[in-house]
Design an enzyme around this catalytic site. Structure first.
Site, short mmCIF file in Angstrom:
data_model
loop_
_atom_site.label_atom_id
_atom_site.label_comp_id
_atom_site.label_asym_id
_atom_site.label_seq_id
_atom_site.Cartn_x
_atom_site.Cartn_y
_atom_site.Cartn_z
N LYS B 10 0.83 -1.20 0.00
CA LYS B 10 0.00 0.00 0.00
C LYS B 10 0.87 1.26 0.00
CE LYS B 10 -3.82 1.94 2.71
NZ LYS B 10 -3.63 3.22 2.10
N GLY B 11 0.39 2.31 -0.61
CA GLY B 11 1.13 3.57 -0.64
C GLY B 11 1.44 4.06 0.78
N GLY B 12 2.67 4.45 1.01
CA GLY B 12 3.06 5.04 2.30
C GLY B 12 3.56 4.05 3.33
N VAL B 13 3.58 2.74 3.01
CA VAL B 13 4.02 1.76 4.01
C VAL B 13 5.56 1.72 4.14
CG1 VAL B 13 2.04 0.19 3.95
CG2 VAL B 13 3.91 -0.17 2.34
N GLY B 14 6.24 2.28 3.12
CA GLY B 14 7.70 2.30 3.16
C GLY B 14 8.36 1.35 2.17
N THR B 17 11.79 2.82 1.11
CA THR B 17 12.82 2.67 2.15
C THR B 17 13.26 1.21 2.22
OG1 THR B 17 11.77 4.45 3.36
CG2 THR B 17 13.33 3.10 4.59
N ASP B 39 7.91 4.13 -9.51
CA ASP B 39 6.86 4.99 -8.97
C ASP B 39 6.94 6.36 -9.64
OD1 ASP B 39 5.06 6.38 -7.44
OD2 ASP B 39 5.73 5.52 -5.54
#
Lengths: 74, 293
Positions: B10-14, B17, B39
């Protein structure tokens, strides 16, 4: 007799070619079709088929004479 | 044989990173590694704190990082098609065809196809031992991964139909004592065969767990967990399986480890603990990596 038989197969081929093109470019007239990239990739080889489809579409309203021409001479 | 690690989630889970940490870990074990971000909203340059681009930049002797441009790839693809059509369709005589092509880039399927072309470019790379791929948001990634299977389905039917047309044409040609058309010399059939081979190779690579590992990144929260279940279901529909799960920003609060293990049996689950500060810059990332080891 042979002429009539081959003429009918030729008509069937022509219809199949039209269906093949419609399967690919049917999205132009609202039919579900494959993804656009697949269609685009085949487009350079489909010149003749597209012309055939357009011709076929223009003759759609003239079904009776088309049928008569397939049946040939009595 | 190169290995591919595709990071989804999901978007923003990392995802970015985690893919950076993975790329650094692989590069430190002397494996020639490429990290490619697909992305459209790139943030690898922020994580590594250096300017990057679509051409790729060697940030370590064994690590190259690239921020691929899906819009650019889409434009290149359209230009290629336009070039082929120019000679065949009296291109210049047709009014507005350029405008039509400009609109086509927004047609359904084009964005995921551009993403798939970038993925294919990664699969075609022969200079690296490991390729780490940071994917776009879930919806686009899933559409991209579905594309080879969906296109193969269409190609299969179109090929069968074309074969039948050629067979019938040859029968008629035989009767008229005319020369027949070999299906391998039929431009449409040959193109369909070439396309089938390309998508077959792509799909087999995506489904081959020996060579391709799909890494699912999630957080200890309900939203990323339920989206992960959706990803699992959709991937299974394409014949693909999740190879590893990373619980990112792990705190140990709640029984997330148990829930994840129950929902994803037989999948390796790793935890990436929540860092004290922002994980940016090679030194900080390497420090974090050493704590994990």
């Amino acid at each position: 007799m042979l002429y009539k038989a081959t003429a009918q197969i030729e008509y069937e081929i022509s219809e199949m070619e039209n269906s093949f093109t419609l399967m690919l470019f049917g999205n132009f007239i609202g039919l579900p079709g494959p993804s656009m990239p697949l269609t685009l990739e085949l487009l350079p080889d489909m010149g003749g088929e597209l012309e055939h489809m357009l011709l076929r579409a223009s003759q759609t309203g003239n079904g009776l004479s088309e049928l008569a021409s397939i049946m040939g001479e009595p | 044989m190169p290995r591919y690690h595709i990071f989804v989630g999901k978007g923003g889970v990392g995802k970015s990173t985690c893919s950076c940490l993975e790329a650094l870990r692989l590069a430190s074990s002397q494996r020639k590694t490429l990290l490619d971000s697909m992305d459209p909203a790139h943030n690898l340059h922020d994580i590594f704190r250096t300017e990057l681009g679509a051409k790729g930049k060697k940030i370590l002797p064994t690590l190259t990082v690239r921020e691929s441009d899906t819009s650019q790839k889409g434009r290149e693809y359209m230009a290629e098609i336009r070039g082929e059509l120019k000679n065949l369709y009296h291109y210049q005589q047709a009014l507005n065809i350029d405008k039509y092509f400009n609109l086509l880039k927004f047609a359904p399927g084009m964005e995921e196809y551009a993403a798939l072309l970038i993925l294919q470019r990664c699969f075609d790379e022969r200079r690296y031992d490991e390729l780490v791929i940071d994917t776009p948001p879930t919806a686009l990634t899933m559409k991209m991964l579905a594309l080879p299977g969906v296109n193969l389905h269409w190609i299969h039917h179109l090929k069968a139909m074309r074969e039948e047309i050629l067979l019938k044409k040859n029968r008629v040609a035989e009767i008229h004592s005319e020369s027949s058309i070999d299906r391998d010399h039929d431009p449409i059939f040959s193109r369909l065969v070439r396309m089938q081979k390309r998508y077959d190779t792509l799909l087999s690579l995506l489904c081959d767990q020996e060579q391709t590992e799909i890494v699912l990144v999630l957080n200890e929260d309900e939203l990323s967990f339920s989206e992960s279940l959706l990803i699992k279901r959709q991937l299974a529909g394409f014949g693909m399986e999740i190879g590893r799960i990373i619980v990112n920003k792990y705190t140990g609060r709640g029984d997330w480890t148990g829930r994840v293990a129950e929902a994803f049996p037989n999948v390796t689950i790793l935890q990436n603990p929540l860092a004290d500060g922002p994980l940016t810059g090679i030194t900080v990332l390497n420090e974090h990596l050493s704590k994990l080891a």
